[in-house]
Write a protein that holds these residues in place. Structure first.
Motif, short mmCIF file in Angstrom:
data_model
loop_
_atom_site.label_atom_id
_atom_site.label_comp_id
_atom_site.label_asym_id
_atom_site.label_seq_id
_atom_site.Cartn_x
_atom_site.Cartn_y
_atom_site.Cartn_z
N GLU A 131 0.56 -1.01 -0.25
CA GLU A 131 -0.45 -0.07 0.29
C GLU A 131 1.25 1.30 -0.25
OE1 GLU A 131 -2.52 3.21 0.07
OE2 GLU A 131 -3.44 0.90 0.27
N LYS A 141 -2.37 -0.04 -4.58
CA LYS A 141 -0.91 -0.46 -5.88
C LYS A 141 -0.60 -0.32 -6.42
CE LYS A 141 -5.03 -4.41 -6.22
NZ LYS A 141 -4.96 -5.62 -6.82
N SER A 148 5.19 -0.14 -2.77
CA SER A 148 3.89 -0.66 -3.23
C SER A 148 3.80 -2.21 -3.97
CB SER A 148 3.20 -0.20 -5.05
OG SER A 148 2.23 -0.67 -5.84
#
Length: 222
Positions: A131, A141, A148
């Motif tokens: 995240e 993402k 990510s």
């Protein structure tokens, strides 16, 4: 998530009685968007004092790929996150989701110990993506930045002391790795290479690679 924890515990209690080998996958939604933790977990984190990522609002747009620039400029799902107060609230809600999921995982690990399966069970904790959480003004993402595409990957091996491995690996190799760790034949084929040696000896100089990751950006045939 509470349902997943409850049914996972039920599964462990059942297998503890018959002694058969098992594979249990406990798949939680949290901390995936939407960030909506239960109240007791949401109340753990106050938004106002939270610090935003150091690069929030600091992206050097002219040096970033077009797709990244667009993602910063147009936050498709939550455009209000350009406001610092809204961004802090989202971070607080994310932390609440993490706390709730951690609580669920703790319930399962406690049950594993309670029924006596912790002494011969390999436990793996991981995720399919990370995240961005406001870093560079990005959320969710979709980007090949650490926030990510870097994911947690923790193994609990009975009798093995805690340690950290600094060698990057791919989740594509998880199947082969678990088969080797559990000393069972590999079912079917696998595109990954087992990194069980790194799990057993995290400071090993064992070679592994390349690390594989991909993202479907909506191109035809992707």
């Amino acid at each position: 998530d509470s349902f997943v924890a409850r049914e996972s515990i039920r599964f462990l209690e059942s297998y503890a009685r018959n002694g058969e080998p098992f594979l249990l996958v406990s798949s939680f939604l949290k901390p995936h968007d939407p960030f909506m933790p239960a109240k007791r977990f949401a109340d753990m984190f106050e938004a106002a004092p939270l610090a935003l990522p150091s690069r929030w609002g600091q992206a050097d747009i002219k040096h970033l790929p077009e797709e990244v620039r667009q993602s910063i400029a147009i936050i498709r799902w939550t455009p209000e996150l350009k406001e610092a107060s809204e961004a802090r609230q989202r971070v607080a809600s994310y932390y609440g989701c993490l706390a709730q999921m951690d609580d669920c995982v703790g319930q399962i690990l406690s049950a594993l110990q309670r029924v006596g399966l912790d002494r011969n069970t390999v436990v793996v904790y991981t995720s399919d993506h990370g995240e961005m959480l406001g870093d560079l003004g990005l959320w969710n993402k979709f980007q090949f930045y650490e926030g990510s595409c870097g994911v947690p990957l923790s193994f609990r091996i009975p009798g093995q002391s805690p340690s950290v491995c600094n060698t990057p690996v791919s989740l594509i190799s998880l199947k082969s790795t678990l088969a080797e760790l559990c000393q069972v034949p590999l079912a079917g084929t696998s595109d990954g290479t087992s990194f069980a040696g790194l799990v057993r000896k995290p400071d090993s100089t064992m070679k592994y690679g390349p690390v594989f990751a991909e993202y479907n950006v909506g191109n035809a045939g992707a």
